[in-house]
Design a protein around this motif. Structure first.
Motif, PDB file in Angstrom:
ATOM      1  N   MET A  22       0.813  -1.212   0.000  1.00 51.25           N
ATOM      2  CA  MET A  22       0.000   0.000   0.000  1.00 51.25           C
ATOM      3  C   MET A  22       0.854   1.273   0.000  1.00 51.25           C
ATOM      4  N   SER A  23       2.154   1.145  -0.231  1.00 50.54           N
ATOM      5  CA  SER A  23       3.044   2.292  -0.065  1.00 50.54           C
ATOM      6  C   SER A  23       2.661   3.467  -0.951  1.00 50.54           C
ATOM      7  N   MET A  24       2.140   3.212  -2.144  1.00 54.42           N
ATOM      8  CA  MET A  24       1.768   4.297  -3.039  1.00 54.42           C
ATOM      9  C   MET A  24       0.287   4.637  -2.980  1.00 54.42           C
ATOM     10  N   GLU A  25      -0.516   3.719  -2.412  1.00 57.69           N
ATOM     11  CA  GLU A  25      -1.959   3.939  -2.416  1.00 57.69           C
ATOM     12  C   GLU A  25      -2.514   4.420  -1.081  1.00 57.69           C
ATOM     13  N   SER A  26      -1.792   4.181   0.018  1.00 54.63           N
ATOM     14  CA  SER A  26      -2.404   4.320   1.333  1.00 54.63           C
ATOM     15  C   SER A  26      -2.890   5.725   1.628  1.00 54.63           C
ATOM     16  N   SER A  27      -2.219   6.751   1.118  1.00 53.44           N
ATOM     17  CA  SER A  27      -2.618   8.115   1.457  1.00 53.44           C
ATOM     18  C   SER A  27      -3.782   8.615   0.614  1.00 53.44           C
ATOM     19  N   THR A  28      -4.018   8.001  -0.552  1.00 52.22           N
ATOM     20  CA  THR A  28      -5.024   8.540  -1.464  1.00 52.22           C
ATOM     21  C   THR A  28      -6.452   8.424  -0.927  1.00 52.22           C
ATOM     22  N   PRO A  29      -6.919   7.243  -0.480  1.00 55.74           N
ATOM     23  CA  PRO A  29      -8.284   7.195   0.066  1.00 55.74           C
ATOM     24  C   PRO A  29      -8.450   8.082   1.291  1.00 55.74           C
ATOM     25  N   LEU A  37      -1.906   4.433   8.835  1.00 56.09           N
ATOM     26  CA  LEU A  37      -1.250   3.365   9.589  1.00 56.09           C
ATOM     27  C   LEU A  37       0.142   3.025   9.092  1.00 56.09           C
ATOM     28  N   GLY A  38       0.560   3.615   7.970  1.00 56.84           N
ATOM     29  CA  GLY A  38       1.870   3.267   7.434  1.00 56.84           C
ATOM     30  C   GLY A  38       1.826   1.963   6.668  1.00 56.84           C
ATOM     31  N   THR A  39       2.995   1.384   6.406  1.00 56.67           N
ATOM     32  CA  THR A  39       3.077   0.194   5.565  1.00 56.67           C
ATOM     33  C   THR A  39       3.935  -0.898   6.210  1.00 56.67           C
ATOM     34  N   GLY A  40       4.004  -0.902   7.537  1.00 56.94           N
ATOM     35  CA  GLY A  40       4.839  -1.886   8.216  1.00 56.94           C
ATOM     36  C   GLY A  40       4.093  -3.071   8.778  1.00 56.94           C
ATOM     37  N   GLY A  41       2.818  -3.244   8.409  1.00 58.92           N
ATOM     38  CA  GLY A  41       2.015  -4.334   8.956  1.00 58.92           C
ATOM     39  C   GLY A  41       2.356  -5.683   8.367  1.00 58.92           C
ATOM     40  N   CYS A  42       1.858  -6.730   9.012  1.00 58.75           N
ATOM     41  CA  CYS A  42       2.104  -8.109   8.572  1.00 58.75           C
ATOM     42  C   CYS A  42       1.581  -8.317   7.154  1.00 58.75           C
ATOM     43  N   GLY A  43       2.413  -8.924   6.306  1.00 60.14           N
ATOM     44  CA  GLY A  43       2.076  -9.089   4.901  1.00 60.14           C
ATOM     45  C   GLY A  43       0.963 -10.082   4.623  1.00 60.14           C
ATOM     46  N   PHE A  44       0.516 -10.830   5.626  1.00 59.64           N
ATOM     47  CA  PHE A  44      -0.649 -11.710   5.455  1.00 59.64           C
ATOM     48  C   PHE A  44      -1.886 -10.939   5.905  1.00 59.64           C
ATOM     49  N   GLU A  45      -2.569 -10.312   4.967  1.00 61.14           N
ATOM     50  CA  GLU A  45      -3.716  -9.470   5.300  1.00 61.14           C
ATOM     51  C   GLU A  45      -4.951 -10.312   5.575  1.00 61.14           C
ATOM     52  N   GLN A  46      -5.606 -10.047   6.711  1.00 55.34           N
ATOM     53  CA  GLN A  46      -6.825 -10.755   7.083  1.00 55.34           C
ATOM     54  C   GLN A  46      -7.930  -9.737   7.411  1.00 55.34           C
ATOM     55  N   PRO A  47      -8.336  -8.927   6.448  1.00 52.56           N
ATOM     56  CA  PRO A  47      -9.283  -7.843   6.733  1.00 52.56           C
ATOM     57  C   PRO A  47     -10.645  -8.311   7.226  1.00 52.56           C
ATOM     58  N   LEU A  48     -11.192  -9.364   6.641  1.00 51.99           N
ATOM     59  CA  LEU A  48     -12.521  -9.805   7.056  1.00 51.99           C
ATOM     60  C   LEU A  48     -12.505 -10.339   8.481  1.00 51.99           C
TER      61      LEU A  48
END
Length: 308
Positions: free
Chosen positions: A64-71, A177-188
């Motif tokens: 999300m390094s390039m997308e995170s700030s846009t939304p 939140l930045g981009t340092g989170g765990c690379g296994f995303e479990q949003p649901l």
């Protein structure tokens, strides 16, 4: 999409997808969405809109390094639209009643890596953020407060002529939140835990969800969901070469991923018998066949001009 979603939030359907221009993002022959005022008319008591509880799930991983700030840059528009609705139709009345009682919270997609040692998941490989609301001020956003409560409340903590702008800014502070989170995303699974396991007395999200509120769940991510079944944490084990490349495990083993239907049922159960009080919105992908949506995230601005 954020501007279109503001109108969507006042509609009846369980989920609603709007394009950047405010049009329907489904096929051309899809039925027209209902009158945005209709949902509020059914929900409100007298002339007052119901309380609104908004949970924003933000992907905090490196992709999300390039997308995170846009939304997040557009969320101030959403806040202002909810609190001081516009008259886009020009009929002399606001498009929906203003929200007078609002809770705002942020949760990440980081639930760790099942205890296995995986790069980017070192902070807490067992639980990650655990579905607890994220409320530390971002060091990359200027003029944030020193501390924040687990969730933001309107209007109790905000007064003055610039109150709505202050609320919008505070959301940016806790939602970046930045981009340092765990690379296994479990949003649901993270949202499910946030609104089930973590709401009780003394728990990290206590007091957020009101029984009579309109519950709004917004997901912002650029990855497929990897909410792994509780007994399948071997997917995160870097020593299991037989399971394929680590970053493709969730794609290669869909049988280990919790079925989406279970989350549909869990979210609906939060508003039993009142489906009109649940809105689910997702900012999660782009049209794969649009040239301006292919390539690195630096092309995102052009992609946002694509109606689909």
């Amino acid at each position: 999409a954020i501007v279109g979603w503001a109108a969507c939030a006042s509609a009846v359907p369980l989920s609603c997808y709007r394009s950047e221009a405010g049009g329907d993002a489904a096929a051309d022959d899809a039925p027209e969405p209902p009158d945005p005022l209709a949902g509020w008319t059914q929900l409100r008591s007298g002339s007052t809109a119901p309380p609104v509880d908004i949970l924003l799930m933000v992907d905090s991983t490196g992709s999300m390094s390039m997308e995170s700030s846009t939304p997040l840059a557009r969320f101030p528009e959403l806040i202002r639209e909810l609190l001081d609705p516009s008259d886009a139709s020009g009929d002399g009345r606001p498009d929906h009643p203003p929200v007078e009682d609002l809770h705002l919270a942020v949760v990440s997609a980081d639930l760790g890596s099942g205890g296995h040692p995986v790069e980017t998941c070192e902070d807490d490989p067992v639980r990650g953020d655990g579905g607890c609301f994220q409320h530390r001020p971002s060091s990359s956003v200027a003029a944030c407060r020193a501390t924040y409560p687990p969730f933001l409340s309107w209007p109790s903590a905000y007064t003055g002529d610039d109150a709505a702008d202050e609320l919008a800014h505070d959301l940016t502070c806790i939602g970046t939140l930045g981009t340092g989170g765990c690379g296994f995303e479990q949003p649901l699974e993270s949202v499910k835990r946030a609104l089930t396991e973590n709401l009780g007395t003394g728990m990290c999200n206590e007091g957020f969800l009101r029984p009579d509120s309109l519950l709004v769940l917004i997901f912002v991510t650029d990855e497929d969901d990897c909410s792994v079944e509780p007994d399948r944490s071997e997917l995160f084990d870097p020593e299991r070469d037989d399971l394929g490349p680590l970053n493709l495990r969730c794609f290669l083993h869909p049988d280990a991923i919790t079925p989406v239907e279970e989350y549909v049922a869990a979210f609906r159960a939060l508003r039993p018998g009142r489906p009109e009080r649940l809105v689910v919105g997702m900012i999660v992908g782009v049209p794969p066949d649009a040239p301006s949506c292919s390539g690195p995230g630096s092309g995102l601005d052009g992609c946002l001009d694509v109606p689909a």
